[in-house]
Every structure is written in C-alpha cells, then in structure tokens.
Write an enzyme that holds these catalytic residues in place. Sequence first.
Site, short mmCIF file in Angstrom:
data_model
loop_
_atom_site.label_atom_id
_atom_site.label_comp_id
_atom_site.label_asym_id
_atom_site.label_seq_id
_atom_site.Cartn_x
_atom_site.Cartn_y
_atom_site.Cartn_z
N HIS A 41 -15.42 -46.29 15.37
CA HIS A 41 -16.73 -46.67 14.82
C HIS A 41 -16.75 -46.87 13.30
CE1 HIS A 41 -18.49 -45.56 18.74
NE2 HIS A 41 -17.90 -44.39 18.64
O1 RIB Z 1 -21.94 -42.89 17.49
C1 RIB Z 1 -20.80 -42.88 16.67
C2 RIB Z 1 -21.10 -42.26 15.35
O2 RIB Z 1 -21.49 -40.91 15.52
C3 RIB Z 1 -19.87 -42.21 14.43
O3 RIB Z 1 -20.29 -42.27 13.10
C4 RIB Z 1 -19.30 -40.85 14.72
O4 RIB Z 1 -18.52 -40.35 13.63
C5 RIB Z 1 -20.55 -40.04 14.89
O5 RIB Z 1 -21.01 -39.68 13.59
#
Ligand code: RIB
Length: 314
Positions: free
Chosen positions: A243
């Site tokens: 992500h």
């Molecule tokens: O949904 C994914 C996000 O939530 C990313 O930033 C992960 O690190 C968590 O913070």
Amino acid sequence: MAGTRRIIIDTDPGQDDAVAIMLALASPEIDVVGITTVAGNVPLALTQKNARKVCELAGRPDIPVYAGADAPLERKLVTAEYVHGKTGLDGPDLPEPKMELQDGHAADFIVETLMAAEAGTITLCPLGPLTNIALALQKEPAIARRIREIVLMGGGFFEGGNTTPAAEFNIYVDPQAADIVFRSGIPITVMPLDVTHKVLTKAARVAAFRNIGNRVGVAVSEMLSFSERFDEAKYGTDGGPLHDPCVIAWLVRPELFKGRDCNVVIETQSELTLGMTVVDWWGVTKRPKNAHVVRDVDDDGFFALLTERLAALP
Ligand code: RIB
Ligand code: CA
C-alpha cells in the site's frame, strides 16, 4: 537539488509504511523534512519506535521523528496486529533505536514547519489514520493555504474496504479526521485500495529485494514475507498489496499511475458504512472534485523503481 520535493511523512509503521519511508530516503528527488507518527497499525508507543528503527536501518538517524496522536479524534483506537504482528514491524529482528524521539507533538511540528516554510513548498504524505493532519488543521487553519498538496494512502471505491466491507483501515480508524482533511480545500491525491491492490509482493519481487545484497533488501524481504501472509490467505493471491510506497512512488514517477479528479466524501454517521470513501468516479453528482483519485498503476515499473532505489541504501 532542483525540483526536490520537500515532504513530511505521517505514518503508523507498519511494514508497508517502512518501505515507503525507505523509498523516500533513497530518492534524491525527495527531501524528508520530518516524520510524524500516529497510532494505527499498532499503538503510538510502537509506531514512533518503529519509525526510528526504520530511519536507522536506512542509515538516516538524522531524520527528526515526532510522536503524535495516540488515539483517533473521537473513536476508540482500532489496530491491526493481525497483519503487522505485535511489534507492528514483525519479520526482521531490528535493534532498539538509539536516535532520540523529538520533543513536542507531531501536530505542532507540522504547523510550525508549514508556517515557517515558503507557502506551497511542503507536501504532506499521510500513510496512516489522518488524526495528526486533522489536529494540525484545527490548531492552525491557516496551514490549509500553505500546504503544497496532500498525497495519502487511504480509502477504496470499486475495491470496497479491507477493514469493513465498506471501509479501508486508515479512513476507518479515524473517519472524523478524514472528513476534516477531505473538506479542507487542500489539493489531495489519493492512493486507494483500487490501486494498491494492483501492486502485489509476488514471491519473485520479494526475492529481488533480498537479492539486492544490502541489509535493507534483506530486512524488506523479511518484513514483506511476514506482513503479506494475512492478505495472501484472504485474497488467495501470490503476495499481498504494498500500500504505502505508492504515495512516494507517485511523487517520484507519477507517470506510473493513472487516475482522475473526483468528488470524495467520507461516511461519518452510519455504523454500517462508517469510514467509507464515497468516490464519485463517474461524476454523477455536481459535488466539487476535491481529490485526484488514482486507480491504475504499472506494477512492474513500480517494483523496478523500488528495487533500484532500495539498492542505494546500506
Ligand atoms: O489499509 C492499508 C493501510 O492501513 C496501510 O497504510 C497500512 O499500513 C495500514 O496503515
Ligand atoms: Ca500505514
């Protein structure tokens, strides 16, 4: 360096946050002015420590790291040890940090930095719940006109949610903070699940990190081998979504990504859809287009950039 992008990373490390931070530190186009930490994946006591561990892993104990909010604006903290492990950075065995945590609250650092810098020269890169950003805006509303832009990881639309059927984790943890940010009028670029689910840590890609031959590559491969397990089991994929590095990769190589300007509103009332990012991708409303929402990415190009840049670290 000409055209260097000065950024503040707001983060809840988190293995994917860690890779994003290291991509930023390895990229000459980026000047990391500071790192602010927030409760999210794990409690604040761990996210602020993990951010310092990552800076030291990257050979950058000079980066100022601040602790911020230990809970959302209104709701009870929800964490994600089921993905990230009890330390939030399970995988490699990283030493306790020697670098000090900076004095002062993260939100104050954000305000002071933005008020002191020339307007329009600082980009905020939130990688976790938006609590610190909302607190900074509440402390000093004038920063809204001084921020160059916000580039954040959060939300989801056609992909739905990963924490509830409707909501992505960062937005779900603090929907009130997200609502403040999306109503602020600040230029926002969003990296939602719709794009992050297209950058999967496939086995060959994790092996490429390990084969870089430096300590960062080995640590990153160990981090991702741990954190991808939950999503691999959930989605039945080879690898899990990476992500947060999408935020930094967009700053460095925006041509890897495709999106469009849309209206985005945050659900803050309904318990059923709390934290949902309601993205008007087809422009069916006349609501203002308050965000650039990214949906597509050249995933091979993304991982090639990551592997190339992480090789520049120790
Ligand atoms: O949904 C994914 C996000 O939530 C990313 O930033 C992960 O690190 C968590 O913070
Ligand atoms: Ca994160």
